[in-house]
Enzyme design. Structure first.
Site, PDB file in Angstrom:
ATOM      1  CD  GLU A  71       4.198   0.671   6.785  1.00 33.32           C
ATOM      2  OE1 GLU A  71       5.058   1.004   7.619  1.00 33.32           O
ATOM      3  OE2 GLU A  71       3.731   1.502   5.961  1.00 33.32           O
ATOM      4  CD  GLU A  72       2.668   4.093   4.027  1.00 36.95           C
ATOM      5  OE1 GLU A  72       2.662   4.718   5.111  1.00 36.95           O
ATOM      6  OE2 GLU A  72       3.643   4.051   3.271  1.00 36.95           O
TER       7      GLU A  72
ATOM      8  CG  ASP B 203      -0.280  -0.084   2.531  1.00 35.01           C
ATOM      9  OD1 ASP B 203       0.705  -0.845   2.657  1.00 35.01           O
ATOM     10  OD2 ASP B 203      -0.717   0.600   3.481  1.00 35.01           O
TER      11      ASP B 203
END
Length: 390
Positions: free
Chosen positions: A141-142, A79
């Site tokens: 992850e973001e 991502d």
């Protein structure tokens, strides 16, 4: 004949998929799986099963080489952050080479590394490595590193246990051996609406939320004034921070706000207990809630944990660190204040280190880039890694 793509061609393909965290990453995962399958590599998927998931997402991982434990894992996330409102000079979803730099969303954070990792996995399979290699591509992850933990748990069920993980976040190809932990809460202040001329009879959710946000400022000032511990001194800034980056609420300027929702996030230096900050925040929340209920008993404040990222702790004679230092020749000490999936791998028993091409200062920026030199340095690193696996 099966086509083998270069690292640059792979990065170009990955960046063409606009995998912003709010959207699905399945088109990218489908392509990567098809590409690896075409080279005879079996892939495994982990589908996100979060109850309130709006769009479907998946992680992908694979193992090449002997079917035994002790592999090296190349870890990255699929991502990227949005480009909305950013003044880009080029198409963010097309890799553009200019002035010794590769521009595009994810060139630095972190599809550049993911592309090199995919190339390395294919080469390891073709060359017949004696020590296994694995790849792990996560999602979300973001938005708090929420996709990696269930992916790692699934890897432990399906693949032979690896012994070292290289997380390819941009580190200028230096060995980063420690980072802060992080956890955050969505705070919902539920007030009571009245006309603002009679505000003393209502509960303005925004104004009471401001008391909690100001508490965060007080925590930062308090921590900044302290003499940092030896561990904390290795970070910038050398203390735990509290932060609110988003807030919403209210109906009109002349109505006391019924609702206010904001985030309260903490980045905690290793050596401090994240639970201490949670307890302090909860205590402040209950204090403010008591003030609200004294005006209107039905009002309340609710908390929901939105993410938790464990710190990456420096390891004594860690295998991952030793391997990266041997390849790069970097023997300096590097610590970072941002969180990564490295701490989540370490928490599950892997030796972990951060090492990837690019400068973290470019991450999330308009006109994000990775220099050609850094990208090539990442490729050269993988060539040396392959030599050690043969």
């Amino acid at each position: 004949m099966v086509e083998t793509l270069s690292p640059l061609a792979l990065m170009t393909k990955l960046i063409s998929f606009p995998t912003v965290s709010r959207d699905s990453n399945l088109p990218l995962i489908d392509w990567v799986e098809d590409y690896l399958n075409s080279h005879g590599i079996t892939c495994h998927r982990f589908y996100d099963d979060t109850e309130d998931r709006i769009v479907e997402k998946a992680a992908l991982f694979a193992h090449v080489g002997p079917d035994q434990e002790g592999a090296i894992v190349l870890s990255g996330h699929t991502d990227v952050v949005p480009v909305d409102g950013q003044p880009w000079d080029t198409d963010p979803w097309t890799v553009t080479e200019k002035d010794g730099k590769y521009y595009g969303r994810g060139t630095c954070d972190m599809k550049g590394f993911a592309a090199i990792a995919i190339w390395t996995l294919v080469e390891a399979h073709k060359r017949g490595v004696k020590r296994p290699l694995q790849i792990a591509l996560s999602f979300d992850e973001e938005v708090g590193c929420t996709g990696a933990p269930p992916m790692i748990d699934r890897m432990l069920e399906v693949l032979p246990k690896a012994s070292a993980v290289i997380v390819g976040e941009p580190s200028m190809m230096q060995a980063v051996t420690g980072h802060k932990g992080g956890h955050g809460y969505t705070t919902h202040v539920k007030g009571f609406e009245v006309h603002s001329s009679l505000l003393h009879t209502g509960v303005n959710a925004i104004m009471y939320a401001a008391k909690l946000i100001e508490w965060g400022n007080e925590v930062n000032a308090e921590n900044m004034a302290k003499t940092p511990s030896d561990i904390a001194a290795q970070f910038n800034p050398p203390f735990t921070t509290a932060h609110t980056g988003m807030i919403e609420g209210g109906t009109a300027h002349n109505i006391t706000a019924k609702d206010c929702i904001f985030g309260m996030d903490f980045r905690v230096v290793p050596g401090e207990d994240p639970a201490d900050y949670t307890e302090r925040y909860v205590a402040k929340v209950r204090e403010v809630e008591t003030l609200m209920k004294a005006v209107v008993p039905e009002t309340q404040i609710t908390l929901k944990q939105k993410f938790r990222v464990p710190p990456l702790m420096p390891e004594e004679n860690g295998e991952a660190e030793t391997l990266v230092r041997q390849i790069t020749g970097d023997n300096a000490s590097h610590k970072v204040s941002y969180g990564t999936e490295a701490g989540q791998f370490q928490e599950r028993g892997y030796s972990a280190v951060i090492c990837g091409p690019g400068d973290i200062a470019q991450a999330h920026q308009p006109n994000e880039f990775c220099t050609v030199a850094q990208f090539n340095a990442g490729h050269a690193f993988m060539e040396k890694l392959l030599e050690r696996l043969l």
